[in-house]
Design an enzyme around this catalytic site. Structure first.
Site, PDB file in Angstrom:
ATOM      1  N   GLY A 162       0.833  -1.201   0.000  1.00 32.32           N
ATOM      2  CA  GLY A 162       0.000   0.000   0.000  1.00 32.32           C
ATOM      3  C   GLY A 162       0.860   1.240   0.000  1.00 32.32           C
ATOM      4  N   GLU A 163       0.192   2.387  -0.027  1.00 33.36           N
ATOM      5  CA  GLU A 163       0.894   3.658  -0.054  1.00 33.36           C
ATOM      6  C   GLU A 163       0.141   4.668   0.775  1.00 33.36           C
ATOM      7  OE1 GLU A 163       3.238   6.431  -3.326  1.00 33.36           O
ATOM      8  OE2 GLU A 163       2.029   4.716  -3.936  1.00 33.36           O
ATOM      9  N   GLY A 164       0.859   5.340   1.683  1.00 31.73           N
ATOM     10  CA  GLY A 164       0.242   6.337   2.550  1.00 31.73           C
ATOM     11  C   GLY A 164       0.786   7.712   2.276  1.00 31.73           C
ATOM     12  N   GLY A 165       0.465   8.644   3.180  1.00 36.84           N
ATOM     13  CA  GLY A 165       0.871  10.026   2.989  1.00 36.84           C
ATOM     14  C   GLY A 165       2.371  10.240   3.042  1.00 36.84           C
ATOM     15  N   PHE A 166       3.099   9.349   3.714  1.00 35.69           N
ATOM     16  CA  PHE A 166       4.533   9.583   3.889  1.00 35.69           C
ATOM     17  C   PHE A 166       5.393   8.436   3.394  1.00 35.69           C
ATOM     18  CE2 PHE A 166       2.267  11.997   7.098  1.00 35.69           C
ATOM     19  CZ  PHE A 166       2.708  13.265   6.788  1.00 35.69           C
ATOM     20  N   GLY A 167       4.827   7.534   2.607  1.00 40.77           N
ATOM     21  CA  GLY A 167       5.676   6.495   2.061  1.00 40.77           C
ATOM     22  C   GLY A 167       4.917   5.280   1.563  1.00 40.77           C
ATOM     23  N   VAL A 197       4.615   1.052   1.419  1.00 47.53           N
ATOM     24  CA  VAL A 197       4.846  -0.096   2.295  1.00 47.53           C
ATOM     25  C   VAL A 197       5.024  -1.350   1.454  1.00 47.53           C
ATOM     26  CG1 VAL A 197       3.970  -1.462   4.224  1.00 47.53           C
ATOM     27  CG2 VAL A 197       3.440   0.979   4.095  1.00 47.53           C
ATOM     28  N   LYS A 223       8.157   0.224   5.574  1.00 45.49           N
ATOM     29  CA  LYS A 223       7.643   1.521   5.124  1.00 45.49           C
ATOM     30  C   LYS A 223       8.807   2.349   4.608  1.00 45.49           C
ATOM     31  CE  LYS A 223       4.690   4.001   7.643  1.00 45.49           C
ATOM     32  NZ  LYS A 223       4.210   4.967   8.670  1.00 45.49           N
ATOM     33  N   ASP A 262      -4.287  10.479  14.640  1.00 43.89           N
ATOM     34  CA  ASP A 262      -4.735  10.071  13.306  1.00 43.89           C
ATOM     35  C   ASP A 262      -5.377   8.686  13.353  1.00 43.89           C
ATOM     36  OD1 ASP A 262      -5.168  10.592  10.641  1.00 43.89           O
ATOM     37  OD2 ASP A 262      -3.217   9.844   9.979  1.00 43.89           O
TER      38      ASP A 262
END
Length: 421
Positions: A96-101, A103, A117, A215
């Protein structure tokens, strides 16, 4: 030509006619010195640039020193180990992909499966989040918190190495594509909700470090093979100093999960996490995302719909239809009421997480409180009144702005309030 130390350096640039009859060694030395100075002026920036790019000076080394300056109870991996574990960051291993990197799934030489991550070192915010996340979670151990194995920082490479959670995020299990959805029966949903509450109770009340996560949302709740929930992503977390009434910090988080007092006034306490938990609890009951709940364009979010159903006495309509009749009605109603109590606009009227656990387990009664919508301000009151009186007419720009967004700033908030007038 012999110079005394009293002579001005500028005199070196001028010569009398007599000077040309003397030996030229002195002049040669002067010219050589000038050439050296000129070369130094040109070469120095180039040398600094090379050293900077290699990480010997500047941000990268200072970041590494800052990170290793912490007395972290964690392991440091090499970039070579991380690269080998993820098969050179093979796209097939991307989780997956989040706001800061991004995974990735990986495997260490001893067979341990990990989640890596990968953060962008070019983002200053990402660097701060990296240090914050390690500093926070390395000191925490709890069954309902994701375990941090270690980190890697080499040159411009930044990584966090976590335990691998086989079932990915709660959001994906409930709101993902058809091939990602999991059949979550009612006992499993009850277990997940209580597990999240236990993790937050540990952060707020039981841990030596009292922490506000900031969060809490369904994408930051991960599920292991047995569908046990674990809270992840501590990049926005803040220490909750007991002697202070609240934390003063820049507003950051995810729209749809943030408490109103935090969004509107920057007032942050652990009750902001309680509010976010309430939203997640509603999502667990309904099987729908608070961010994407827009049946026939009538309602802004799932939480608004829950308040409408509470007013009309039809709370059972909120329960996920996929459950059919296979659920505990008493527990479902209790979870909804606890969620609405947690999302009360007044932080003082929200329970703490240990009280939430007790209510969810049926050990104590749920205190039902009316929602004082005046605390939201005129824009929020008008919006809710419109929902209750003429729900079919609601189709505002505010609705469009909330859905699909992931974070909010002060400027975003001003824009939202302006557009909703």
């Amino acid at each position: 030509m012999v110079l005394s130390y009293q002579q001005s350096p500028w005199n070196l640039l001028f010569f009398s006619s007599a000077d040309f009859g003397r030996p030229k060694n002195g002049m040669l030395k002067i010219l050589t010195g000038v050439v050296v100075v000129v070369l130094a002026l040109f070469l120095f920036p180039m040398i600094v640039g090379i050293l900077w790019s290699k990480g010997y000076i500047g941000g990268k080394m200072s970041r590494e020193k800052e990170l290793k300056g912490f007395d972290l109870q964690t392991c440091f991996f090499t970039y070579k180990q991380i690269k080998a574990a993820t098969n050179n960051f093979d796209a097939a291993n991307k989780l997956g992909e989040g706001g800061f990197g991004t995974v990735y799934k990986g495997m260490l030489l001893d067979g341990t499966i990990i989640a890596v991550k990968k953060l962008s070192s070019r983002s200053k915010q990402g660097n701060r989040e990296f240090v914050t996340e390690i500093g926070m979670i390395s000191a925490l151990q709890h069954p309902n918190l994701v375990r941090l194995y270690g980190c890697c920082i080499e040159g411009n490479q930044l990584f966090l190495v976590y335990e691998y959670m086989e079932k990915n995020s709660l959001a994906r299990a409930m709101f993902g594509s058809d091939d990602q959805l999991l059949a979550l029966d009612w006992p499993t949903r009850q277990k997940i909700c209580v597990g999240i509450a236990r993790g937050l109770a540990f952060l707020h009340e039981e841990s030596t470090l009292k922490i506000v996560h900031r969060d809490i949302k369904s994408t930051n709740v991960l599920l292991d093979m047995d569908l046990n929930p674990k809270i992840s992503d501590f990049g926005l977390a803040r220490l909750d100093e007991e002697e202070d009434t609240h934390i003063s910090t820049q507003v950051a988080g995810t729209i749809g999960y943030m408490a109103p007092e935090y969004v509107l006034w920057g007032y942050l306490t652990n009750k902001a996490d309680v509010y976010s938990f309430g939203v997640v609890a509603l999502e667990i009951v309904a099987g729908k995302s608070n961010m994407k709940f827009r049946p026939s364009e009538k309602y802004v979010c799932l939480l608004d719909w829950a308040h409408v159903l509470q007013k009309t006495g039809n709370l059972m309509e909120l329960v996920d239809p996929k459950l059919g009749s296979e659920f505990n009605k008493e527990e479902a109603v209790r979870m909804i009421k606890v969620a609405l109590l947690c999302t009360n606009p007044s932080p003082a009227l929200r329970p703490n997480m240990s009280e939430v656990i007790s209510m969810l387990n049926g050990e104590t009664a749920v205190h039902e409180l009316g929602m004082d919508r005046s605390l939201y301000g005129s824009d929020f009151r008008a919006l809710t009144d419109q929902l209750l009186q003429q729900p079919e007419s609601l189709n505002t720009s505010l609705n469009a702005k909330w859905v699909g967004s992931s974070s909010i700033t002060t400027n975003d908030l001003y824009s939202i309030n302006k557009d909703s007038r």
